[in-house]
Design a protein around this motif. Sequence first.
Motif, PDB file in Angstrom:
ATOM      1  N   GLY A  17       0.845  -1.446  -0.148  1.00 48.85           N
ATOM      2  CA  GLY A  17       0.114  -0.012   0.036  1.00 48.85           C
ATOM      3  C   GLY A  17       0.921   1.064   0.005  1.00 48.85           C
ATOM      4  N   LEU A  18       1.864   1.149   0.843  1.00 46.17           N
ATOM      5  CA  LEU A  18       2.713   2.401   0.897  1.00 46.17           C
ATOM      6  C   LEU A  18       3.667   2.464  -0.585  1.00 46.17           C
ATOM      7  CD1 LEU A  18       4.235   1.961   4.575  1.00 46.17           C
ATOM      8  CD2 LEU A  18       2.742   3.862   3.580  1.00 46.17           C
ATOM      9  N   ILE A  19       3.920   1.534  -1.046  1.00 49.91           N
ATOM     10  CA  ILE A  19       4.508   1.643  -2.600  1.00 49.91           C
ATOM     11  C   ILE A  19       3.613   2.333  -3.245  1.00 49.91           C
ATOM     12  CG2 ILE A  19       5.423   0.393  -4.430  1.00 49.91           C
ATOM     13  CD1 ILE A  19       6.754  -1.801  -2.576  1.00 49.91           C
ATOM     14  N   PHE A  20       2.398   1.677  -3.386  1.00 52.14           N
ATOM     15  CA  PHE A  20       1.315   2.349  -4.459  1.00 52.14           C
ATOM     16  C   PHE A  20       0.882   3.812  -3.853  1.00 52.14           C
ATOM     17  CE2 PHE A  20       1.113  -1.795  -6.101  1.00 52.14           C
ATOM     18  CZ  PHE A  20       1.091  -1.767  -7.327  1.00 52.14           C
ATOM     19  N   GLY A  21       1.088   4.247  -2.675  1.00 54.17           N
ATOM     20  CA  GLY A  21       1.137   5.396  -2.126  1.00 54.17           C
ATOM     21  C   GLY A  21       1.947   6.554  -2.838  1.00 54.17           C
ATOM     22  N   LEU A  22       3.168   5.982  -3.511  1.00 53.53           N
ATOM     23  CA  LEU A  22       3.765   6.874  -4.420  1.00 53.53           C
ATOM     24  C   LEU A  22       3.126   6.937  -5.752  1.00 53.53           C
ATOM     25  CD1 LEU A  22       7.654   5.191  -3.598  1.00 53.53           C
ATOM     26  CD2 LEU A  22       6.550   7.490  -2.804  1.00 53.53           C
ATOM     27  N   VAL A  23       2.388   5.863  -6.126  1.00 57.21           N
ATOM     28  CA  VAL A  23       1.594   5.910  -7.562  1.00 57.21           C
ATOM     29  C   VAL A  23       0.430   7.050  -7.367  1.00 57.21           C
ATOM     30  CG1 VAL A  23       0.426   4.628  -8.929  1.00 57.21           C
ATOM     31  CG2 VAL A  23       2.400   3.784  -8.285  1.00 57.21           C
ATOM     32  N   ALA A  24      -0.259   6.962  -6.038  1.00 53.10           N
ATOM     33  CA  ALA A  24      -1.200   7.767  -5.773  1.00 53.10           C
ATOM     34  C   ALA A  24      -0.939   9.223  -5.700  1.00 53.10           C
ATOM     35  CB  ALA A  24      -1.861   7.327  -4.606  1.00 53.10           C
ATOM     36  N   LEU A  25       0.267   9.396  -5.345  1.00 52.03           N
ATOM     37  CA  LEU A  25       0.983  10.848  -5.379  1.00 52.03           C
ATOM     38  C   LEU A  25       1.054  11.266  -6.695  1.00 52.03           C
ATOM     39  CD1 LEU A  25       3.363  10.931  -2.470  1.00 52.03           C
ATOM     40  CD2 LEU A  25       1.376  12.108  -2.402  1.00 52.03           C
ATOM     41  N   VAL A  55      -5.534   2.343 -12.544  1.00 48.42           N
ATOM     42  CA  VAL A  55      -6.636   2.026 -11.971  1.00 48.42           C
ATOM     43  C   VAL A  55      -6.535   2.038 -10.238  1.00 48.42           C
ATOM     44  CG1 VAL A  55      -8.470   0.342 -11.623  1.00 48.42           C
ATOM     45  CG2 VAL A  55      -7.588   0.779 -13.912  1.00 48.42           C
ATOM     46  N   ILE A  56      -5.486   1.695 -10.024  1.00 51.31           N
ATOM     47  CA  ILE A  56      -5.012   1.464  -8.569  1.00 51.31           C
ATOM     48  C   ILE A  56      -4.780   2.650  -7.959  1.00 51.31           C
ATOM     49  CG2 ILE A  56      -3.497   0.483  -6.846  1.00 51.31           C
ATOM     50  CD1 ILE A  56      -2.858  -1.858  -8.832  1.00 51.31           C
ATOM     51  N   GLY A  57      -4.075   3.576  -8.821  1.00 50.48           N
ATOM     52  CA  GLY A  57      -3.704   5.107  -8.404  1.00 50.48           C
ATOM     53  C   GLY A  57      -5.034   5.774  -8.179  1.00 50.48           C
ATOM     54  N   LEU A  58      -6.069   5.622  -9.418  1.00 43.01           N
ATOM     55  CA  LEU A  58      -7.192   6.324  -9.145  1.00 43.01           C
ATOM     56  C   LEU A  58      -7.937   5.929  -7.930  1.00 43.01           C
ATOM     57  CD1 LEU A  58      -8.340   6.650 -12.952  1.00 43.01           C
ATOM     58  CD2 LEU A  58      -7.754   8.464 -11.224  1.00 43.01           C
ATOM     59  N   ALA A  59      -8.130   4.453  -7.834  1.00 40.76           N
ATOM     60  CA  ALA A  59      -8.773   4.207  -6.747  1.00 40.76           C
ATOM     61  C   ALA A  59      -8.273   4.539  -5.268  1.00 40.76           C
ATOM     62  CB  ALA A  59      -8.575   2.652  -6.614  1.00 40.76           C
ATOM     63  N   ALA A  60      -6.834   4.682  -5.379  1.00 42.57           N
ATOM     64  CA  ALA A  60      -6.346   5.186  -3.901  1.00 42.57           C
ATOM     65  C   ALA A  60      -6.791   6.770  -3.715  1.00 42.57           C
ATOM     66  CB  ALA A  60      -4.869   5.269  -4.046  1.00 42.57           C
ATOM     67  N   VAL A  61      -6.774   7.537  -4.787  1.00 44.72           N
ATOM     68  CA  VAL A  61      -7.099   9.006  -4.775  1.00 44.72           C
ATOM     69  C   VAL A  61      -8.466   9.007  -4.534  1.00 44.72           C
ATOM     70  CG1 VAL A  61      -7.460  11.029  -6.032  1.00 44.72           C
ATOM     71  CG2 VAL A  61      -5.357   9.647  -6.441  1.00 44.72           C
ATOM     72  N   ILE A  62      -9.314   8.178  -4.840  1.00 46.11           N
ATOM     73  CA  ILE A  62     -10.838   8.344  -4.662  1.00 46.11           C
ATOM     74  C   ILE A  62     -11.308   7.788  -3.444  1.00 46.11           C
ATOM     75  CG2 ILE A  62     -12.917   7.367  -5.358  1.00 46.11           C
ATOM     76  CD1 ILE A  62     -12.138   7.226  -8.330  1.00 46.11           C
ATOM     77  N   VAL A  63     -10.748   6.755  -2.960  1.00 50.75           N
ATOM     78  CA  VAL A  63     -10.848   6.200  -1.673  1.00 50.75           C
ATOM     79  C   VAL A  63     -10.403   7.318  -0.648  1.00 50.75           C
ATOM     80  CG1 VAL A  63     -10.286   4.600  -0.018  1.00 50.75           C
ATOM     81  CG2 VAL A  63     -10.820   3.942  -2.417  1.00 50.75           C
ATOM     82  N   GLY A  64      -9.222   7.815  -0.681  1.00 52.04           N
ATOM     83  CA  GLY A  64      -8.559   8.957   0.220  1.00 52.04           C
ATOM     84  C   GLY A  64      -9.277   9.873   0.357  1.00 52.04           C
ATOM     85  N   GLU A  65      -9.846  10.613  -0.999  1.00 52.15           N
ATOM     86  CA  GLU A  65     -10.612  11.788  -0.811  1.00 52.15           C
ATOM     87  C   GLU A  65     -11.929  11.530  -0.373  1.00 52.15           C
ATOM     88  OE1 GLU A  65     -10.536  13.002  -4.974  1.00 52.15           O
ATOM     89  OE2 GLU A  65      -8.720  14.188  -4.496  1.00 52.15           O
ATOM     90  N   SER A  66     -12.663  10.331  -0.284  1.00 48.37           N
ATOM     91  CA  SER A  66     -13.909  10.071   0.107  1.00 48.37           C
ATOM     92  C   SER A  66     -13.649  10.115   1.658  1.00 48.37           C
ATOM     93  CB  SER A  66     -14.026   8.647  -0.261  1.00 48.37           C
ATOM     94  OG  SER A  66     -14.498   8.828  -1.860  1.00 48.37           O
ATOM     95  N   ILE A  67     -12.605   9.716   2.200  1.00 47.29           N
ATOM     96  CA  ILE A  67     -12.254   9.479   3.689  1.00 47.29           C
ATOM     97  C   ILE A  67     -11.909  10.668   4.429  1.00 47.29           C
ATOM     98  CG2 ILE A  67     -11.053   8.107   5.415  1.00 47.29           C
ATOM     99  CD1 ILE A  67     -11.143   5.887   3.666  1.00 47.29           C
ATOM    100  N   LEU A  68     -10.942  11.422   3.735  1.00 48.00           N
ATOM    101  CA  LEU A  68     -10.354  12.553   4.147  1.00 48.00           C
ATOM    102  C   LEU A  68     -10.410  13.584   3.153  1.00 48.00           C
ATOM    103  CD1 LEU A  68      -8.946  13.613   6.652  1.00 48.00           C
ATOM    104  CD2 LEU A  68      -6.523  12.968   5.472  1.00 48.00           C
ATOM    105  N   SER A  69     -11.479  14.220   2.849  1.00 46.62           N
ATOM    106  CA  SER A  69     -11.703  15.247   1.968  1.00 46.62           C
ATOM    107  C   SER A  69     -11.101  16.583   2.621  1.00 46.62           C
ATOM    108  CB  SER A  69     -13.357  15.423   1.575  1.00 46.62           C
ATOM    109  OG  SER A  69     -13.409  16.272   0.741  1.00 46.62           O
TER     110      SER A  69
END
Length: 297
Positions: free
Chosen positions: A13-21, A218-232
């Motif tokens: 998850g942290l590795i894909f945190g870089l992709v999400a950024l 898709v994973i990067g977008l999913a991380a962005v969408i999930v993150g923004e839904s929880i911590l907007s």
Amino acid sequence: MSLYSMWGALEIGLIFGLVALSVLLSFRILRFPDLTVDGSFPLGAAVAAVLIQADWDPFLATLMAVLAGALAGALTAWLNIRLKIMDLLASILVMIALYSINLRIMGAPNIPLIMEPTVFSVLQPEQGISDYVFRSLLMIMIVVIVKCALDAYLVTRSGLAMRATGSNPRMARAQGVATGGMVILGLAIANALCALGGALFAQSQGGADISMGIGTIVIGLAAVIVGESILSSRKLFFMTLAVIVGAVLYRFFVALALNADFIGLKAQDLNLITAVLVTVALVIPLLRKRLRVRGGG
């Protein structure tokens, strides 16, 4: 779900945190639909794996992977800015080209790194901490450093110009901002982050594979969408934090679903799980809005 699986989910998850950024920078800040990440993620893995096998220092190999990712992002922006190719099409063209380039770099569909030194094995203490725990802790440190560096850059003069380019390019040009240069720089940084994720993923998982980039966007977008839904939040610090949290939660949800025997899901159901998670994340803001309307009424 075992403790080992939880640490593994945190690490990935942290590795894909870089992709999400990376996706946050291209999609949210620059408003550029960049699919290059599907190619720059395995590009980073391929460059790092080939150089490590050639007895390069793993840190230097990772740095070269980051530079390769930056070049890929800059090429996408250049095709769009200088050759006037539509943004989405430009990123697709580079993504397709990178598939062949990655095969050329690796010389084979995959490269094992099981017996090679990596940034994880080099820094691993000889005693006192388990390997899988140390790798997660190291990833936390790397992601925090990258997040703080990105936050610091985006409040500089250049970073503010980049944000203005994404928000209102006409206004930015009127203020003397070279918007084309900002797009090239922004996509270079975004894909450098993605390549860094790919290089670390290959070293974490014991090898690079030509297919490891499929679905990265898709994973990067999913991380962005999930993150923004929880911590907007509109504050930069929380925006970058949200996507990292989203990436970690996404991996936890996936690991939880795959380890829930009563559901009967298997590894081949990963895309189905991703689709369901993204759908749920997209629906959450709508449900919140309806609840607020009912509460106000």
